[in-house]
Design a protein around this motif. Structure first.
Motif, PDB file in Angstrom:
ATOM      1  N   SER A 152       0.823  -1.209   0.000  1.00 18.44           N
ATOM      2  CA  SER A 152       0.000   0.000   0.000  1.00 18.44           C
ATOM      3  C   SER A 152       0.859   1.262   0.000  1.00 18.44           C
ATOM      4  N   TRP A 153       2.004   1.210   0.679  1.00 17.78           N
ATOM      5  CA  TRP A 153       2.893   2.372   0.648  1.00 17.78           C
ATOM      6  C   TRP A 153       3.404   2.622  -0.761  1.00 17.78           C
ATOM      7  N   MET A 154       3.661   1.567  -1.505  1.00 17.61           N
ATOM      8  CA  MET A 154       4.081   1.724  -2.900  1.00 17.61           C
ATOM      9  C   MET A 154       2.957   2.317  -3.749  1.00 17.61           C
ATOM     10  N   GLN A 155       1.718   2.059  -3.361  1.00 17.40           N
ATOM     11  CA  GLN A 155       0.570   2.599  -4.091  1.00 17.40           C
ATOM     12  C   GLN A 155       0.270   4.040  -3.679  1.00 17.40           C
ATOM     13  N   THR A 156       0.330   4.310  -2.392  1.00 22.38           N
ATOM     14  CA  THR A 156       0.022   5.650  -1.866  1.00 22.38           C
ATOM     15  C   THR A 156       1.097   6.039  -0.862  1.00 22.38           C
ATOM     16  N   PHE A 179       0.405   3.201   8.111  1.00 24.34           N
ATOM     17  CA  PHE A 179      -1.024   3.432   7.886  1.00 24.34           C
ATOM     18  C   PHE A 179      -1.207   4.501   6.810  1.00 24.34           C
ATOM     19  N   ASN A 180      -0.671   4.203   5.630  1.00 22.48           N
ATOM     20  CA  ASN A 180      -0.822   5.117   4.505  1.00 22.48           C
ATOM     21  C   ASN A 180      -2.270   5.111   4.020  1.00 22.48           C
ATOM     22  N   TYR A 389       4.505   3.189 -12.784  1.00 21.27           N
ATOM     23  CA  TYR A 389       5.293   3.447 -11.577  1.00 21.27           C
ATOM     24  C   TYR A 389       5.388   2.200 -10.712  1.00 21.27           C
ATOM     25  N   VAL A 390       6.533   2.033 -10.051  1.00 27.24           N
ATOM     26  CA  VAL A 390       6.656   1.017  -9.020  1.00 27.24           C
ATOM     27  C   VAL A 390       6.363   1.639  -7.657  1.00 27.24           C
ATOM     28  N   ILE A 391       6.719   2.901  -7.464  1.00 20.10           N
ATOM     29  CA  ILE A 391       6.256   3.713  -6.338  1.00 20.10           C
ATOM     30  C   ILE A 391       5.472   4.862  -6.954  1.00 20.10           C
ATOM     31  N   TYR A 392       4.205   4.899  -6.705  1.00 18.78           N
ATOM     32  CA  TYR A 392       3.273   5.701  -7.487  1.00 18.78           C
ATOM     33  C   TYR A 392       3.667   7.174  -7.542  1.00 18.78           C
ATOM     34  N   ASN A 393       3.816   7.653  -8.774  1.00 16.60           N
ATOM     35  CA  ASN A 393       4.150   9.042  -9.085  1.00 16.60           C
ATOM     36  C   ASN A 393       5.544   9.472  -8.630  1.00 16.60           C
TER      37      ASN A 393
END
Length: 465
Positions: A152-156, A179-180, A389-393
């Motif tokens: 989830s951290w990689m997404q947000t 807790f992203n 992206y692998v880590i979003y944006n």
């Protein structure tokens, strides 16, 4: 295609292949560990032999699925160093501690009590054994907690800072990282999916034996429990999935545009496309079949709400639409079939035909593997929808790959395919062999030892009829 581009494609294919195999087993073992805890708790409370039969029966299957999940997961950690070293270097200060917490808490908890759970019922006493079963079940859920926090951290991504070397490093609070914004939704959605996947497998096995005329108390119990789970959890999963989708719309709008197949913007209500063939080059969906304005209602709770399309996003910022579009529809379609199965089971239960309805049994049997297909489709939607992206944006996938030549990745990919299909196909076939036999009194433990628990007298196995 250049050698570097080919290496990137192969590295992505390798990780997708290994993680797809791996994801199947934890999705099953998370739900099955909790199911085993429920069965043992019911046995301790009631003393009824049918619950102990089912516990022993599914414990053997859990042992194999858990082992295959551990083995398949080890390989992925090596790929971070071989194929994705740039990602490991850039994100390691954030990702590394979270992965370490998973090992130090969840994996150690599972490993510490797994042996007692598998082989200790005759040796440590009922209450201590039940505690071990609860700890293994808690460990599987805790493992999901940390792994999904990483994903989830990689997404947000939140709570990070950038150092002089261009690395992501923790900010003042780890809680902002753990807790992203997407983590609570992703955790609940995934854990419920694991429980639903297990319920469908258990229901499918019960349906198989009922169709074969093996109408034993233990078979009836497993089928009834599975159908209760489908009836109660499937609608809950649809609700949670909707909340997760709204969270994704807020933080990853391009992903939702691809899921919906919206290339064009709709200033006054967007249709919900049921079917169609997305065309990334021509920026359209061919042969589209949709319901007017329903997408606006789902996404914004208003029929006339405006909806942006992918044409407002640069082409190099878009995910591959056709993959995300169809993987999302597979997941949602199977979700509604699960809901239909739950409703049909309630109808047959009310009519007192839960164990006699061959229509329900055939439906449950066909839906047995559907949970695995749905979780893989959901994973594809999530991960492919995050591209490029692998880590979003923040970190593009093409910038995260190791400086490795295509032949090196090709060799390891071929080796993984051969070994995985050989090893895990054998394990899966053995699990299916175990499932093909009904539970019976005197069910053995994973080592084949017969039951000797105090207060339980083994009775002769009931013959198939």
């Amino acid at each position: 295609m250049s050698d570097g581009d080919m290496a990137l494609v192969l590295a992505r294919a390798q990780f997708a292949f290994t993680v797809s195999f791996h994801f199947i087993f934890p999705a099953f073992s998370i739900g099955l560990a909790s199911y085993l805890a429920v069965l043992e708790g019911l046995w301790l409370k009631t003393g009824e032999d049918r619950f102990l039969q089912l516990f022993r029966y599914w414990l053997k299957i859990f042992a194999i699925a858990f082992a295959m999940g551990v083995v398949s997961g080890i390989v992925m950690s090596y790929q971070f160093g071989t194929n994705w070293s740039v990602y490991s270097d850039r994100a390691g200060p954030v990702i590394g501690p979270l992965m370490a917490y998973e090992v130090l808490t969840a994996f150690f908890l599972e490993a510490g009590f797994l042996g007692v759970m598998l082989f200790g019922l005759e040796r440590v006493g009922k209450k201590l054994h039940f505690f071990a079963t609860l700890m293994v079940a808690a460990g599987t859920c805790m493992s999901a907690f940390w792994i999904l926090s990483v994903n989830s951290w990689m997404q947000t991504p939140t709570g990070y800072e950038m150092n002089a070397q261009g690395q992501f490093v923790p900010g003042p609070s780890w809680l902002a990282i753990i807790f992203n914004p997407s983590f609570p939704y992703r955790l609940v959605h995934t854990v419920i999916a694991a429980y639903l996947t297990t319920a469908l497998v258990v229901g499918g096995v019960g349906a198989w034996h009922l169709l074969k005329g093996r109408d034993h108390p233990a078979v009836r119990t497993m089928f009834s429990m599975a159908m209760w789970m489908a009836a109660l959890v499937a609608p809950l999963q649809i609700f949670v999935g909707d909340l997760h989708g709204l969270n994704t719309l807020e933080h990853q709008p391009q992903k939702v545009m691809a899921m919906e197949g919206h290339f064009d913007s709709y200033p006054a209500g967007a249709p919900l496309l049921i079917f169609g063939i997305p065309d990334d080059e021509k920026e359209t969906v061919h042969a589209a079949v949709g319901i007017p304005k329903l997408s606006s209602l789902i996404l914004h709770h208003s029929l006339d709400a405006p909806v942006r399309g992918l044409k407002t996003v640069p082409k190099d910022e878009r995910p591959p639409v056709w993959i995300v579009f169809w993987s999302f529809r597979i997941m949602v379609g199977l979700g509604f079939l699960m809901l239909a199965l739950g409703l049909l089971s309630l109808f047959m239960r009310v009519r007192k035909r839960l164990f006699e309805s061959r229509l329900l049994h055939r439906f449950a049997l066909v839906m047995g593997p559907s949970g695995f297909v749905a979780v893989i489709a959901g994973w594809v939607t999530t991960e492919v929808g995050r591209q490029p992206y692998v880590i979003y944006n923040l970190l593009r996938t093409e910038d995260a790959v190791s400086p490795i030549a295509a032949p090196g990745v090709t060799g390891s990919l071929i080796a993984f395919v051969i070994v995985y299909f050989a090893v895990f196909s054998a394990g899966t076939l053995y699990i299916l062999k175990l499932m093909a036999k009904p539970p019976h009194p005197g069910e053995s433990d994973p080592l084949g030892a017969p039951i000797r628990t105090a207060g339980i007298t083994p009775s002769p196995a009931v013959e198939d009829r």
